[in-house]
Design an enzyme around this catalytic site. Sequence first.
Site, short mmCIF file in Angstrom:
data_model
loop_
_atom_site.label_atom_id
_atom_site.label_comp_id
_atom_site.label_asym_id
_atom_site.label_seq_id
_atom_site.Cartn_x
_atom_site.Cartn_y
_atom_site.Cartn_z
N PRO A 2 0.44 -1.46 -0.01
CA PRO A 2 -0.09 -0.28 0.31
C PRO A 2 0.59 1.24 0.22
CG PRO A 2 -0.39 -1.89 1.91
CD PRO A 2 0.32 -1.90 0.79
N GLU A 3 0.62 2.43 -0.70
CA GLU A 3 1.24 3.89 -0.63
C GLU A 3 0.24 4.36 -0.17
OE1 GLU A 3 2.90 4.42 -4.34
OE2 GLU A 3 2.83 2.34 -5.82
N LYS A 52 3.08 5.54 4.75
CA LYS A 52 2.89 4.11 4.36
C LYS A 52 2.65 3.75 5.93
CE LYS A 52 5.34 3.34 0.54
NZ LYS A 52 6.13 2.08 -0.11
N ARG A 313 12.77 -3.98 -6.48
CA ARG A 313 11.46 -3.34 -7.09
C ARG A 313 11.43 -3.08 -8.70
NH1 ARG A 313 7.66 -2.06 -3.70
NH2 ARG A 313 5.98 -2.34 -4.75
#
Length: 327
Positions: A2-3, A52, A313
């Site tokens: 989740p951002e 976050k 990422r």
Amino acid sequence: MPEGHSVHRIARQFALHFVGKTVAVSSPQGRFAAGAERIDGLRMLSAKAVGKQMFLEFEHDRWLRVHLGLYGAWDFAGNFTADATTASAAGRMGQTNQHGTVVGEHEDSLASIGAPRRTRLRMSEQEKASDAPSEFPPEPIGAVRVRLLTDTTCADLRGPTACEVLTPDEVQVALNKLGPDPLVDDNGAAEERFVATVRKKQTAIGILLMDQSVVSGIGNVYRAEILFRARLDPHTPGKLIPEELLRELWRDWAHLLEIGVRTGQMMTMDGLTGDDYTAALASRDDRHWVYHREGLPCRVCGANIAMELASARKLYWCPSCQAPLGS
């Protein structure tokens, strides 16, 4: 993972439906039994997100810190607002947009659909509504690390990276490790802090934007989209980026974060109206410039979108539009 916009939306659910109430806290899974006992039966005083991470304040100087990480999610059941946006927090429940339930590939979300009612909602990077459980509170499903329960609302946490009870001093230590968040910090001071930090770094901006000590809340999607919107090569060292361009990056992040909290979507293409806006809400294919578009033509120049690994990422970018500075 989740951002920032997702965590702010979750914090607003707690602000609306738990703050000011006595909360029964348990650990159905058992792994958080000792922590749950420390805050069980206490009144929740505040709920806030920073990047976050989320911090829930209870009586007697006790705080619950939660970091969802890659796999964490909150499930809400009972009476709650399906879209606890900024406007909702000011008393207007679910009036920010009226597009109904939006289901899109990779990033499902629930748009604003009215006042509190009995239903079930999962909030992580995806927000998914389902039918209300037949009884309240519902039986825990799966490995529920912690359950927060009032007379009317239940919140179950599964799979977090971090879930711990802290003292105020320990909370401050955690906060001191985080970079500025446009929705939390004084925006002028936060912008100065971001610019000053990045300009000291030889590290590539594509990595710096994911460093939560540099700026809070940016994840893989926002990282790729912000850099494309700035036409900035993700490999550029922070110290070589002009100050004004860094300021534009910060302001664009603040702009996109506000949209994300308001709509529940990481909407990064501006100026969409009518059918184009509806399509963008429904599918990531229609709302992002470069993210998840490896090998597809750039929406601006037609060059193929590239993908590489940066800090483990996936980083998406356009080698033509985001050419090195001065080239």
